[in-house]
Scaffold this active site. Structure first.
Site, PDB file in Angstrom:
ATOM      1  CB  SER A  61      -0.928   0.002   1.213  1.00  0.00           C
ATOM      2  OG  SER A  61      -1.861  -1.036   1.065  1.00  0.00           O
ATOM      3  CE1 TYR A  62       5.295   5.347   3.061  1.00  0.00           C
ATOM      4  CE2 TYR A  62       6.968   4.610   1.490  1.00  0.00           C
ATOM      5  CZ  TYR A  62       6.511   5.527   2.431  1.00  0.00           C
ATOM      6  OH  TYR A  62       7.277   6.632   2.729  1.00  0.00           O
ATOM      7  CD  GLU A  63       5.808   0.144  -1.872  1.00  0.00           C
ATOM      8  OE1 GLU A  63       4.980  -0.701  -1.493  1.00  0.00           O
ATOM      9  OE2 GLU A  63       6.700   0.590  -1.129  1.00  0.00           O
ATOM     10  CB  ILE A  87      -4.390  -6.043   8.568  1.00  0.00           C
ATOM     11  CG1 ILE A  87      -5.392  -6.242   7.427  1.00  0.00           C
ATOM     12  CG2 ILE A  87      -4.900  -6.680   9.868  1.00  0.00           C
ATOM     13  CD1 ILE A  87      -5.741  -7.639   7.080  1.00  0.00           C
ATOM     14  CB  SER A  90       2.343  -5.953  17.572  1.00  0.00           C
ATOM     15  OG  SER A  90       3.267  -6.612  16.747  1.00  0.00           O
ATOM     16  CB  THR A  91       5.342  -2.443  14.596  1.00  0.00           C
ATOM     17  OG1 THR A  91       4.901  -2.805  13.278  1.00  0.00           O
ATOM     18  CG2 THR A  91       6.106  -3.590  15.226  1.00  0.00           C
ATOM     19  CG  HIS A  93       2.912  -1.739   9.778  1.00  0.00           C
ATOM     20  ND1 HIS A  93       2.741  -2.523  10.886  1.00  0.00           N
ATOM     21  CD2 HIS A  93       1.947  -2.088   8.909  1.00  0.00           C
ATOM     22  CE1 HIS A  93       1.715  -3.328  10.684  1.00  0.00           C
ATOM     23  NE2 HIS A  93       1.208  -3.087   9.498  1.00  0.00           N
ATOM     24  CG  PHE A 118      -8.499   6.721   0.375  1.00  0.00           C
ATOM     25  CD1 PHE A 118      -7.114   6.803   0.448  1.00  0.00           C
ATOM     26  CD2 PHE A 118      -9.196   6.262   1.486  1.00  0.00           C
ATOM     27  CE1 PHE A 118      -6.446   6.430   1.617  1.00  0.00           C
ATOM     28  CE2 PHE A 118      -8.539   5.884   2.653  1.00  0.00           C
ATOM     29  CZ  PHE A 118      -7.155   5.974   2.714  1.00  0.00           C
ATOM     30  NE  ARG A 132     -14.961  -1.829   7.595  1.00  0.00           N
ATOM     31  CZ  ARG A 132     -15.422  -2.539   8.639  1.00  0.00           C
ATOM     32  NH1 ARG A 132     -15.250  -3.855   8.684  1.00  0.00           N
ATOM     33  NH2 ARG A 132     -16.058  -1.939   9.630  1.00  0.00           N
TER      34      ARG A 132
HETATM   35  N1  RBF Z   1       1.345  -3.337   2.860  1.00  0.00           N
HETATM   36  C1  RBF Z   1       0.028  -3.530   2.705  1.00  0.00           C
HETATM   37  O1  RBF Z   1      -0.521  -3.236   1.650  1.00  0.00           O
HETATM   38  N2  RBF Z   1      -0.725  -4.038   3.742  1.00  0.00           N
HETATM   39  C2  RBF Z   1      -0.205  -4.347   4.961  1.00  0.00           C
HETATM   40  O2  RBF Z   1      -0.941  -4.803   5.846  1.00  0.00           O
HETATM   41  C3  RBF Z   1       1.183  -4.151   5.133  1.00  0.00           C
HETATM   42  N3  RBF Z   1       1.776  -4.440   6.316  1.00  0.00           N
HETATM   43  C4  RBF Z   1       3.085  -4.159   6.501  1.00  0.00           C
HETATM   44  C5  RBF Z   1       3.685  -4.389   7.742  1.00  0.00           C
HETATM   45  C6  RBF Z   1       5.005  -4.042   7.968  1.00  0.00           C
HETATM   46  C7  RBF Z   1       5.617  -4.266   9.321  1.00  0.00           C
HETATM   47  C8  RBF Z   1       5.776  -3.496   6.905  1.00  0.00           C
HETATM   48  C9  RBF Z   1       7.219  -3.096   7.116  1.00  0.00           C
HETATM   49  C10 RBF Z   1       5.206  -3.310   5.669  1.00  0.00           C
HETATM   50  C11 RBF Z   1       3.861  -3.640   5.436  1.00  0.00           C
HETATM   51  N4  RBF Z   1       3.286  -3.439   4.190  1.00  0.00           N
HETATM   52  C12 RBF Z   1       1.939  -3.644   4.039  1.00  0.00           C
HETATM   53  C13 RBF Z   1       4.111  -3.130   3.004  1.00  0.00           C
HETATM   54  C14 RBF Z   1       4.264  -1.635   2.741  1.00  0.00           C
HETATM   55  O3  RBF Z   1       3.053  -1.102   2.235  1.00  0.00           O
HETATM   56  C15 RBF Z   1       5.392  -1.402   1.703  1.00  0.00           C
HETATM   57  O4  RBF Z   1       5.141  -2.194   0.557  1.00  0.00           O
HETATM   58  C16 RBF Z   1       6.781  -1.748   2.222  1.00  0.00           C
HETATM   59  O5  RBF Z   1       7.018  -1.158   3.475  1.00  0.00           O
HETATM   60  C17 RBF Z   1       7.879  -1.295   1.223  1.00  0.00           C
HETATM   61  O6  RBF Z   1       7.826   0.124   1.026  1.00  0.00           O
END
Ligand code: RBF
Length: 168
Positions: A61-63, A87, A90-91, A93, A118, A132
């Site tokens: 999702s970050y991308e 989702i 425990s950290t 992110h 969104f 959902r």
């Molecule tokens: N990306 C998701 O789309 N859904 C998630 O639930 C998700 N959980 C993550 C948990 C952790 C601890 C990390 C480090 C990344 C997670 N990511 C998740 C990936 C994130 O969106 C991204 O792709 C990476 O951090 C690389 O930039």
């Protein structure tokens, strides 16, 4: 009385002249597959042609903002739907990613002058995400359907003016 929850459609949707891109993350595959499927089926049912639905992926999702910005820069695309599922673990992110993505998606749509929808589920549990995505019968509907409606409505109603607006 105003409708609560799902936004009420105030016009007949017509996607027959639109080209819509979906960019989705690959984390939480079962949820994402259901959301994208709901989204595509709805786009087709409101008239978007199969060849005018573009689907691309990003790792997580970050991308999504980078993927959405790249797709939106294609002049032929009218709107982008960014689909992901975070989702809470425990950290921290969850908080960092959800806030960054939501802010950046808002920002990009004003920069490119196109709606970026969104479609990011930010859930506390997998159960909430399944509900959902329409994966628990009788609990909630598939939110991908709403995002398809939203893309078609925003692109049809506001697309042209928004693209050329000088106040952006
Ligand atoms: N990306 C998701 O789309 N859904 C998630 O639930 C998700 N959980 C993550 C948990 C952790 C601890 C990390 C480090 C990344 C997670 N990511 C998740 C990936 C994130 O969106 C991204 O792709 C990476 O951090 C690389 O930039």
């Amino acid at each position: 009385m105003a409708a609560s929850g799902r936004a009420k459609q105030d016009q007949q949707l017509d996607g027959s002249k639109l080209k819509i891109a979906i960019v989705h993350a690959r984390w939480n595959e079962e949820i994402i597959d259901a959301l994208v499927d709901g989204c595509v089926k709805r786009l087709l049912s409101v008239g978007v042609k199969k060849e005018n639905i573009v689907i691309e992926t990003v790792p997580g999702s970050y991308e999504l903002p980078v993927g959405a910005a790249a797709l939106a820069s294609d002049v032929s695309i009218d709107a982008v739907i960014a689909v992901g599922c975070l989702i809470k673990g425990s950290t921290m992110h969850f908080e960092y990613i959800s806030e960054a993505v939501s802010n950046k998606i808002m920002d990009i749509q004003f920069k490119v002058g196109k709606p970026i929808i969104f479609g990011l589920l930010t859930c506390l549990t997998l159960e909430q995400a399944k509900a959902r995505a329409g994966l628990i019968p009788g609990v909630m509907h598939n939110h991908g359907v709403d995002w398809a409606d939203c893309a078609v409505e925003m692109a049809s109603k506001y697309g042209a003016d928004f693209r050329t607006a000088t106040w952006k």
